[in-house]
Design an enzyme around this catalytic site. Structure first.
Site, PDB file in Angstrom:
ATOM      1  N   GLU A  22       0.803  -1.233   0.000  1.00 41.81           N
ATOM      2  CA  GLU A  22       0.000   0.000   0.000  1.00 41.81           C
ATOM      3  C   GLU A  22       0.828   1.272   0.000  1.00 41.81           C
ATOM      4  O   GLU A  22       0.323   2.355  -0.287  1.00 41.81           O
ATOM      5  CB  GLU A  22      -0.971   0.015   1.197  1.00 41.81           C
ATOM      6  CG  GLU A  22      -0.315   0.048   2.557  1.00 41.81           C
ATOM      7  CD  GLU A  22       0.089  -1.362   3.022  1.00 41.81           C
ATOM      8  OE1 GLU A  22       0.754  -1.455   4.046  1.00 41.81           O
ATOM      9  OE2 GLU A  22      -0.245  -2.343   2.342  1.00 41.81           O
ATOM     10  N   ASP A  69      20.429  19.465 -31.845  1.00 40.27           N
ATOM     11  CA  ASP A  69      21.095  20.327 -32.816  1.00 40.27           C
ATOM     12  C   ASP A  69      22.436  20.720 -32.206  1.00 40.27           C
ATOM     13  O   ASP A  69      22.650  20.562 -31.010  1.00 40.27           O
ATOM     14  CB  ASP A  69      20.233  21.560 -33.090  1.00 40.27           C
ATOM     15  CG  ASP A  69      20.637  22.285 -34.367  1.00 40.27           C
ATOM     16  OD1 ASP A  69      21.719  21.968 -34.913  1.00 40.27           O
ATOM     17  OD2 ASP A  69      19.892  23.164 -34.814  1.00 40.27           O
ATOM     18  N   ASP A  88      11.583  22.300 -34.682  1.00 41.74           N
ATOM     19  CA  ASP A  88      11.860  21.190 -33.773  1.00 41.74           C
ATOM     20  C   ASP A  88      10.602  20.602 -33.149  1.00 41.74           C
ATOM     21  O   ASP A  88      10.660  19.541 -32.517  1.00 41.74           O
ATOM     22  CB  ASP A  88      12.801  21.646 -32.644  1.00 41.74           C
ATOM     23  CG  ASP A  88      14.203  21.956 -33.150  1.00 41.74           C
ATOM     24  OD1 ASP A  88      14.631  21.291 -34.108  1.00 41.74           O
ATOM     25  OD2 ASP A  88      14.843  22.866 -32.619  1.00 41.74           O
TER      26      ASP A  88
END
Length: 861
Positions: free
Chosen positions: A294, A336, A609
């Site tokens: 739990e 990039d 992008d």
């Protein structure tokens, strides 16, 4: 009529069909915008420009969400059953465990949300507006109806707006329609009222983004009144489950399956062997509680929240908590080179004609182009505009003024402005990729003279010059112009022909001093960096070599275009650097890597992008990125550095490591308990442990585990990406779980034969309770590390203290005048304690030996 009309504001539809001057009158605004005072008044009237998905959950809703968990629901059901059968003490114990798990998670989530709100304020999303004729940047939520907004490439449309004017405006509405292709927009009044509202040309909707072009528009509706706001119900629905969520759920259901097998078996064995079915039922219910992990929801939440807060201190903002695990699992990072490998601070170093000679005319025309450009200004534009002395000469003294603009797009790879100077001639100045500009030029200017372009000679000379500049690390763009034969009011792409090639602007973006160190660091933690850039292969190769990135070959965009998905997948595995890529190429490469079984991160900050950011398992952006890039990402870096990224990856692995510790420990312990309880139920003349004792044992054990999120993770474990491996967890359960049963049975026989507990149930119960609590609480120190515990790897101080406090409290219970009687405990013989110490030592040593063998056999690290 399209069903979309039911969710489009009536005001918006009316404004589309009305002349813009009337629209402005109805909105009580002008083309130079609202005053600051009027804007404040309207903000109070209309409320913040936010939609429902941004609203935080109320305390009640959050509590209900925490209770709606299969493990918590199971405990609540067991508690109700205990109450109905009259076992009030067991009921109290069960609900104490429920409250402990739910409220720890609840308060941690509140703390996390407050921290997240503070972090979100560090990530800025703004809109450009005109206020009393002045251009200002304001937070999106402060936008009001009547505001005049300025849109350019890369901007998100900040509200539902009616266009006033536009230039080659193309809007991407994929977030609203699912259609990937951008749609062209026009400021013309709508003449077909039955048109699909999302296709109305003069309306732009909140949530869409500008892909190409620029525009001026007036805000008609904001917040929940927008089309996006009207879809709040679907937007606030459940997210698609991540791999992390699925892994947690698989484990929860695995434990529930154990319970479904175990509980009926225990019930039947005890009922048949002892004849007391009510007692057997209560014991079976207690066993079900004991087998329920739990604390799992709380452990997961606390770990993720702690990870997000820790990452924020490292300048990494987590927009979505569950992305942390994917961050740690990432084994390929695509990025990039600009701003990551390089400084991202481009300097204009050279302005050359075709012969390679410096020329002021080239710089002047380059400045005019960048100065009058209204679209998104990139780093090269900023570098050109740093020559501030030209503004006085060209704008103030020579009175150049802008006539029109042909915005940039990623297909043409160029943009143009049309200006007028002292001679009242319209001059089109075009800049862009070298090959694009060269192909559209029919003349060449050398030393002030325009010559007809000799295709072979000038092409060879141009290629050679550009190649040399590229090899030196320069990024080169070409500049051309055209004196228009007649003055027009507006110009189009078709006018970008028959131009005169003026020369080249050469920019330098030097490598970051930290780039090499960062790449080596990512390599050490087994994250492979791949460069995906739209730049040319010569410049890219030069930068990569400077930072020590090994490149056998560079794969170009046109080659990617010709490959099948299978071929691209193989090529992507073997290639480190990709150049001259379009946005679609980047997305394809990421998906190809995913098909090869990689968890892929993508770091991007530009308009182009966004598709790749959405496709990646982890979309990473920076705070300086365009709006659409930030909106598409899961994680935002406040500092554009791979070093920061490396620290974030490590933190993600720490979070996952601590969650896995609890899962392995809880699962193996519960699996071992199955064998112990089943066996004891067969041969004992009484219950192996009273139901209340099972519950007390479980509650104390759970308390000892609440400090797991504070624990350290071995450095070696952090060196590799970590994914969910349910097969490995199952094998771990099967090998490690039964070990605890061996020592449970040793305790059984010690209590029965050495201490004669065959006819003394309370003594047996007490002895097993203490041994079970000690072994379960202390075994985490063996399971938490692949090393030798306490010697090569020690737990965090809070985890050590919680373990010691719980075992000390458990040892005290049998002698407690207050609690011993209530729990059914009796004092233990003195000889029990040294024997228990021997059992514990043997248990931990054997577990360590089996664990070491298991790690070596299955090559686990």
């Amino acid at each position: 009529m399209n069903n979309n009309k039911t969710t489009i504001s009536g005001e918006l539809l009316e404004s589309a069909q009305t002349d813009i001057t009337v629209v402005l009158q109805k909105l009580r605004t002008e083309t130079n915008g609202l005053t600051a005072k009027e804007a404040r008044t309207r903000l109070k009237q209309y409320g913040s420009n936010e939609i429902a998905k941004e609203k935080s959950k109320s305390a009640l809703i959050r509590l209900i969400a925490n209770v709606k968990n299969p493990l918590v629901i199971l405990l609540v059901v067991l508690g109700i059953v205990s109450y109905l059968t009259g076992d009030i003490r067991a009921t109290i114990m069960i609900f104490a465990m429920v409250l402990l798990g739910v409220f720890l998670r609840f308060f941690q989530e509140l703390r996390s949300d407050k921290a997240a709100e503070k972090l979100k304020r560090m990530v800025s999303t703004v809109a450009d507006v005109l206020r009393a004729g002045e251009k200002k940047e304001i937070p999106l939520k402060e936008l009001v109806p009547g505001d005049i907004v300025l849109l350019s490439a890369g901007d998100m449309v900040p509200a539902d707006v009616r266009l006033i004017s536009e230039k080659d405006l193309h809007i991407n509405q994929a977030a609203l329609t699912g259609e990937a292709l951008p749609v062209e927009k026009s400021a013309e009044r709508l003449t077909n009222p039955d048109q699909d509202p999302l296709d109305i040309p003069n309306i732009c909707f909140m949530g869409s983004n500008v892909e190409v072009g620029s525009a001026t528009a007036v805000v008609v509706v904001t917040g929940s009144s927008t089309y996006l706001g009207s879809l709040a119900t679907s937007l606030t629905g459940e997210r698609e489950l991540t791999a992390f969520d699925k892994g947690i759920n698989k484990f929860a259901w695995l434990m529930i399956q154990f319970i479904m097998v175990m509980v009926p078996l225990v019930f039947l064995l005890n009922g048949l062997s002892k004849g007391n079915w009510l007692e057997a039922f209560l014991f079976a219910m207690a066993v079900a509680v004991g087998l329920t992990p739990e604390m799992l929801p709380m452990i997961v939440t606390v770990n993720l929240s702690k990870g997000a807060i820790s990452m924020s201190r490292k300048k990494v903002i987590v927009k979505r908590l569950n992305a942390i695990q994917n961050f740690g699992a990432m084994d390929v990072l695509c990025t990039d080179k600009t701003g990551t490998l390089t400084q991202g601070k481009i300097v204009l170093v050279k302005h050359l004609d075709v012969d390679g000679n410096e020329g002021d005319g080239i710089l002047n025309f380059g400045f005019l182009n960048s100065y009058f450009q209204t679209g998104l200004k990139n780093l090269m534009d900023v570098a050109v505009l740093n020559h501030t002395h030209l503004e006085k000469r060209l704008i103030e003294e020579q009175h150049f003024k802008k006539i029109d603009e042909i915005p940039f797009d990623f297909v043409r790879r160029r943009m143009s402005v049309v200006v007028e100077g002292n001679r009242n001639r319209h001059i089109l100045i075009c800049k862009g990729a070298v090959e694009e500009i060269f192909a559209l030029s029919t003349g060449v200017e050398i030393q002030g003279k325009v010559l007809a372009k000799d295709t072979t000679e000038h092409h060879t000379k141009t290629v050679e010059l550009v190649r040399k500049l590229n090899e030196e690390g320069f990024r080169v763009i070409a500049l051309a112009y055209k004196i228009m034969p007649e003055a027009l009011k507006a110009y189009a792409i078709e006018d970008e022909t028959d131009m005169v090639l003026l020369g080249f602007l050469a920019f330098l973006d030097p490598p970051k001093e930290t780039a090499k160190e960062a790449l080596e660091g990512l390599h050490r933690i087994n994250v492979h960096v791949k460069i995906l850039t739209g730049d040319n292969e010569v410049v890219t190769g030069n930068i990569c070599r400077q930072v020590g990135l090994s490149i056998d070959h560079i794969l170009l965009g046109h080659a990617v275009e010709e490959m099948t998905d299978a071929q691209l997948g193989q090529a992507a595995e073997e290639t480190t650097v990709f150049a001259k890529l379009s946005p679609a190429h980047k997305e394809r490469i990421i998906r190809a890597l995913q098909q090869q079984g990689h968890v892929v991160g993508f770091l991007g900050d530009g308009i182009n992008d966004a598709p790749a950011l959405k496709a990646a398992d982890v979309g990473i952006s920076v705070n300086s990125a365009v709006d659409i890039a930030k909106e598409s990402s899961d994680i935002i870096l406040l500092k554009q550095s791979l070093l920061v990224l490396q620290e974030g990856v490590i933190e993600g692995r720490k979070v996952f490591g601590n969650i896995i510790k609890y899962i392995k420990m809880a699962a193996s312990s519960n699996f071992g308990n199955m064998f112990s309880v089943v066996g004891a139920s067969i041969f004992l003349p009484f219950l192996p442990m009273l139901p209340l004792q099972v519950l007390a044992n479980n509650l104390l054990y759970d308390l000892s585990q609440t400090t797991i999120p504070t624990d350290d993770v071995d450095q070696e474990w952090l060196m590799k990406p970590r994914k969910w491996a349910m097969g490995e967890i199952r094998r771990f359960i099967l090998f490690i779980g039964p070990i605890s049963s061996i020592f449970d049975y040793a305790t059984f026989f010690m209590m029965l034969y050495l201490f004669k507990a065959w006819d003394n149930g309370p003594l047996f119960h007490t002895g097993w309770f203490i041994e079970s609590l000690f072994t379960q609480t202390l075994i985490i120190h063996v399971i938490r590390t692949n090393k030798i515990p306490f010697i090569q790897s020690r737990a965090s101080l809070p985890l050590i203290l919680s373990s010691l406090i719980i075992v000390a409290f458990g040892a005290w219970l049998p002698s407690s005048s207050l609690l011993a009687g209530a729990l059914g405990f009796v004092p233990l013989p003195l000889l029990y304690w040294p024997l228990l110490a021997a059992i514990l030592l043997c248990y931990m040593v054997l577990t360590q030996l089996i664990k070491t063998w298991f790690i070596r056999k299955y090559a686990i690290d």
